[in-house]
Design a protein around this motif. Structure first.
Motif, PDB file in Angstrom:
ATOM      1  N   UNK A   1      78.065  14.781  23.447  1.00 55.28           N
ATOM      2  CA  UNK A   1      78.655  15.943  22.786  1.00 55.28           C
ATOM      3  C   UNK A   1      79.305  16.815  23.855  1.00 55.28           C
ATOM      4  N   UNK A   2      80.560  17.170  23.625  1.00 54.84           N
ATOM      5  CA  UNK A   2      81.266  18.034  24.569  1.00 54.84           C
ATOM      6  C   UNK A   2      82.035  19.097  23.788  1.00 54.84           C
ATOM      7  N   UNK A   3      82.233  20.228  24.424  1.00 51.31           N
ATOM      8  CA  UNK A   3      83.027  21.307  23.822  1.00 51.31           C
ATOM      9  C   UNK A   3      84.513  20.977  23.998  1.00 51.31           C
ATOM     10  N   UNK A   4      85.295  21.273  22.996  1.00 54.36           N
ATOM     11  CA  UNK A   4      86.738  21.086  23.071  1.00 54.36           C
ATOM     12  C   UNK A   4      87.309  22.051  24.099  1.00 54.36           C
TER      13      UNK A   4
ATOM     14  N   UNK B   1      86.653  26.153  22.160  1.00 54.11           N
ATOM     15  CA  UNK B   1      85.262  25.972  22.592  1.00 54.11           C
ATOM     16  C   UNK B   1      84.253  26.049  21.458  1.00 54.11           C
ATOM     17  N   UNK B   2      84.672  26.533  20.303  1.00 50.91           N
ATOM     18  CA  UNK B   2      83.765  26.553  19.140  1.00 50.91           C
ATOM     19  C   UNK B   2      83.586  25.151  18.573  1.00 50.91           C
ATOM     20  N   UNK B   3      84.506  24.277  18.897  1.00 49.04           N
ATOM     21  CA  UNK B   3      84.507  22.920  18.353  1.00 49.04           C
ATOM     22  C   UNK B   3      83.766  21.966  19.291  1.00 49.04           C
ATOM     23  N   UNK B   4      82.831  21.203  18.707  1.00 45.44           N
ATOM     24  CA  UNK B   4      82.095  20.198  19.472  1.00 45.44           C
ATOM     25  C   UNK B   4      82.660  18.822  19.122  1.00 45.44           C
ATOM     26  N   UNK B   5      83.014  18.086  20.167  1.00 44.79           N
ATOM     27  CA  UNK B   5      83.562  16.734  19.984  1.00 44.79           C
ATOM     28  C   UNK B   5      82.477  15.713  20.271  1.00 44.79           C
ATOM     29  N   UNK B   6      82.479  14.666  19.489  1.00 47.00           N
ATOM     30  CA  UNK B   6      81.492  13.594  19.642  1.00 47.00           C
ATOM     31  C   UNK B   6      82.218  12.359  20.132  1.00 47.00           C
TER      32      UNK B   6
ATOM     33  N   UNK C   1      72.865  13.831  15.236  1.00 43.87           N
ATOM     34  CA  UNK C   1      73.662  13.664  16.450  1.00 43.87           C
ATOM     35  C   UNK C   1      72.812  13.835  17.704  1.00 43.87           C
ATOM     36  N   UNK C   2      71.856  14.735  17.668  1.00 42.28           N
ATOM     37  CA  UNK C   2      70.961  14.932  18.816  1.00 42.28           C
ATOM     38  C   UNK C   2      70.173  13.653  19.099  1.00 42.28           C
ATOM     39  N   UNK C   3      69.699  13.004  18.036  1.00 44.27           N
ATOM     40  CA  UNK C   3      68.936  11.757  18.230  1.00 44.27           C
ATOM     41  C   UNK C   3      69.833  10.644  18.796  1.00 44.27           C
ATOM     42  N   UNK C   4      71.075  10.573  18.321  1.00 44.87           N
ATOM     43  CA  UNK C   4      72.004   9.575  18.865  1.00 44.87           C
ATOM     44  C   UNK C   4      72.314   9.862  20.330  1.00 44.87           C
ATOM     45  N   UNK C   5      72.409  11.145  20.676  1.00 47.70           N
ATOM     46  CA  UNK C   5      72.658  11.515  22.069  1.00 47.70           C
ATOM     47  C   UNK C   5      71.438  11.168  22.938  1.00 47.70           C
TER      48      UNK C   5
ATOM     49  N   UNK D   1      87.271   5.885  15.251  1.00 47.32           N
ATOM     50  CA  UNK D   1      88.018   6.817  16.098  1.00 47.32           C
ATOM     51  C   UNK D   1      87.037   7.598  16.958  1.00 47.32           C
ATOM     52  N   UNK D   2      87.119   7.406  18.235  1.00 44.18           N
ATOM     53  CA  UNK D   2      86.232   8.060  19.194  1.00 44.18           C
ATOM     54  C   UNK D   2      86.716   9.491  19.456  1.00 44.18           C
ATOM     55  N   UNK D   3      85.787  10.369  19.819  1.00 45.22           N
ATOM     56  CA  UNK D   3      86.158  11.736  20.176  1.00 45.22           C
ATOM     57  C   UNK D   3      86.465  12.607  18.970  1.00 45.22           C
ATOM     58  N   UNK D   4      85.649  12.522  17.948  1.00 46.77           N
ATOM     59  CA  UNK D   4      85.863  13.219  16.685  1.00 46.77           C
ATOM     60  C   UNK D   4      85.047  14.515  16.672  1.00 46.77           C
ATOM     61  N   UNK D   5      85.592  15.547  16.058  1.00 41.74           N
ATOM     62  CA  UNK D   5      84.877  16.813  15.921  1.00 41.74           C
ATOM     63  C   UNK D   5      83.715  16.654  14.941  1.00 41.74           C
TER      64      UNK D   5
END
Length: 153
Positions: free
Chosen positions: A90-93, A97-102, A79-83, A56-60
């Protein structure tokens, strides 16, 4: 002066420890996975994150941590290394906005095709049937759940 062994000493033998059996099996798995994942440019923990995202893409971030039993201190550098490798973004919801989506990048999504051979290679290396591995996995998951509930985690 040597102490006479007690009957309870059998439980202190390394070969009688289920935790050691699981630990050493994990090391054996890692030795089989390493060359496969090296070809993908992933470490084992990175592979686990990618498996979550391929489902599932776009997961918190929080959900990834819960699925993998990892805290944010462990997950964030991973996650930083994968980015940095161009596999995720990584984007903010927009809703919180406290939630980061991957999310997967196109490169991360295309890596899934290369990873398709990993499970069958692991199956072959195990010299078990699908049914045997499924039964073992189910028993280990049940044990994990019992231990987790006992520990209050």
């Amino acid at each position: 002066m040597a102490r006479k062994p007690q009957a309870s000493d059998q439980w202190l033998r390394l070969d009688n420890q289920i935790c050691f059996a699981v630990y050493s099996a994990a090391h054996a798995f890692n030795r089989v996975y390493k060359p496969l994942l090296d070809r993908l440019g992933l470490t084992y923990p990175q592979y686990l994150v990618m498996l979550v995202l391929w489902e599932r893409d776009g997961v918190a971030v929080k959900e990834i941590g819960e699925r993998l039993y990892l805290d944010s201190g462990t997950l964030t550098p991973l996650l930083k290394r994968l980015e940095q490798a161009g596999l995720i973004r990584r984007t903010r919801s927009t809703e919180d906005e406290r939630q980061v989506l991957i999310g997967l990048t196109s490169q991360g999504q295309s890596l899934k095709d290369k990873a398709r051979a990993v499970p069958s290679t692991i199956l072959a290396a195990s010299q078990c049937s699908v049914a045997e591995l499924t039964a073992m996995k189910n028993e280990i998951v049940a044990l994990r759940e019992r231990l987790t509930s006992k520990a209050g985690v």
